[in-house]
Design a protein around this motif. Structure first.
Motif, PDB file in Angstrom:
ATOM      1  N   MET A   1       0.856  -1.231  -0.064  1.00  0.00           N
ATOM      2  CA  MET A   1      -0.138   0.049   0.167  1.00  0.00           C
ATOM      3  C   MET A   1       0.877   1.236   0.026  1.00  0.00           C
ATOM      4  O   MET A   1       0.506   2.264  -0.270  1.00  0.00           O
ATOM      5  N   ALA A   2       2.022   1.131   0.409  1.00  0.00           N
ATOM      6  CA  ALA A   2       3.078   2.125   0.466  1.00  0.00           C
ATOM      7  C   ALA A   2       3.580   2.806  -0.903  1.00  0.00           C
ATOM      8  O   ALA A   2       3.418   1.836  -1.828  1.00  0.00           O
ATOM      9  N   PRO A   3       4.110   3.564  -1.398  1.00  0.00           N
ATOM     10  CA  PRO A   3       4.746   4.153  -2.493  1.00  0.00           C
ATOM     11  C   PRO A   3       5.792   2.955  -2.905  1.00  0.00           C
ATOM     12  O   PRO A   3       6.396   2.478  -1.735  1.00  0.00           O
ATOM     13  N   PRO A   4       6.024   2.779  -4.148  1.00  0.00           N
ATOM     14  CA  PRO A   4       7.095   1.466  -4.458  1.00  0.00           C
ATOM     15  C   PRO A   4       8.230   1.798  -3.814  1.00  0.00           C
ATOM     16  O   PRO A   4       9.137   0.889  -3.776  1.00  0.00           O
ATOM     17  N   PHE A   5       8.893   3.299  -3.761  1.00  0.00           N
ATOM     18  CA  PHE A   5      10.220   3.320  -3.143  1.00  0.00           C
ATOM     19  C   PHE A   5      10.389   2.847  -1.649  1.00  0.00           C
ATOM     20  O   PHE A   5      11.551   2.514  -1.393  1.00  0.00           O
ATOM     21  N   VAL A   6       9.403   2.634  -1.090  1.00  0.00           N
ATOM     22  CA  VAL A   6       9.096   2.360   0.378  1.00  0.00           C
ATOM     23  C   VAL A   6       9.374   0.693   0.243  1.00  0.00           C
ATOM     24  O   VAL A   6      10.071   0.268   1.198  1.00  0.00           O
ATOM     25  N   LEU A   7       8.514  -0.034  -0.309  1.00  0.00           N
ATOM     26  CA  LEU A   7       8.687  -1.490  -0.604  1.00  0.00           C
ATOM     27  C   LEU A   7      10.168  -1.763  -1.084  1.00  0.00           C
ATOM     28  O   LEU A   7      10.694  -2.572  -0.304  1.00  0.00           O
TER      29      LEU A   7
END
Length: 247
Positions: free
Chosen positions: A192-198
């Motif tokens: 659910m987080a922005p891709p850079f967080v994952l």
């Protein structure tokens, strides 16, 4: 008369109750052998109120402590974000983009992220209405597994160290972990987080395959794998707890 030595000590209640201005709150009671004092906390992620007490503290004293902090408990709980359910009409983030959940059809099909007739992002769910919540969660978990597999594959290739296996779960205390034998575990909620967080979490745990610690060498590897480490850490500190209020 039975000796006091053999009297049964009553078990602690799992919860205490405190009231403030007509509202009643449940407070989980946790007896911790290592605790030196009574502490009270409210989880911003789950809304759970926990009172931790030392091994020999009387439950009556714990109740008095909780009662004396009832206004604080009420104030903290009022600031906890509302829970968002996986139901038609709810708006939930997917890779950082808000999507509205739509019960697309009663005919069983594939759950998918798409757009409605107005071009707005939606998560379209088919099948019986009673299964919408489960199917949304299953979809998000599957997407998380796919994204983490790709991110770990990218970072392990760069580092030259393989991961033994990858799992996604609903972890509460941490976003990811790496075992001594090279198994990586992640929270599915990071989809659910922005891709850079994952991507950062994947890089963080892959770095542990080389350095199973948080030494300077570990952080050097992490920054090499993910230049946006600071941005991701800041995002999680600010918005991470809200992910636990969804679903």
């Amino acid at each position: 008369m039975k000796s006091a030595l053999f009297r049964r000590v009553p078990a602690d209640p799992p919860y205490l109750k405190v009231s403030h201005e007509g509202q009643c709150f449940k407070v989980a009671l946790k007896r911790r052998p290592t605790a030196k004092r009574i502490t009270l906390r409210v989880s911003n992620a789950t809304g759970e109120v926990v009172l931790s007490i030392p091994e020999r503290t009387d439950v009556g004293l714990a109740q008095k402590f909780a009662d004396s902090h009832s206004q604080w408990v009420a104030s903290r709980l009022a600031k906890v974000p509302e829970r968002v359910s996986f139901e038609p009409g709810s708006v939930v983030p997917l890779r950082g983009v808000l999507h509205r959940i739509v019960h697309w059809s009663t005919i069983r099909g594939v759950t998918q992220a798409t757009h409605d007739s107005a071009g707005e992002p939606i998560i379209a769910v088919t099948g019986e209405a009673s299964h919408v919540a489960r199917r949304v969660r299953d979809y998000l978990e599957a997407e998380a597994r796919r994204d983490f597999a790709a991110a770990v594959r990218k970072h392990t290739a760069q580092l030259g160290v393989p991961a033994k296996r990858i799992t996604v779960r609903d972890t509460k205390s941490r976003w990811g972990s790496c075992s001594a034998n090279g198994a990586l575990n992640f929270s599915w909620r990071l989809i659910m987080a922005p891709p850079f967080v994952l991507d950062y979490l994947a890089a963080h745990e892959v770095a542990h395959l080389r350095e199973l610690n948080h030494s300077q060498r570990f952080w050097k590897i992490t920054y090499q794998l993910c230049p946006r480490t600071d941005d991701a850490e800041a995002w999680l500190k600010t918005y991470g707890s809200a992910l636990h209020r969804i679903g």
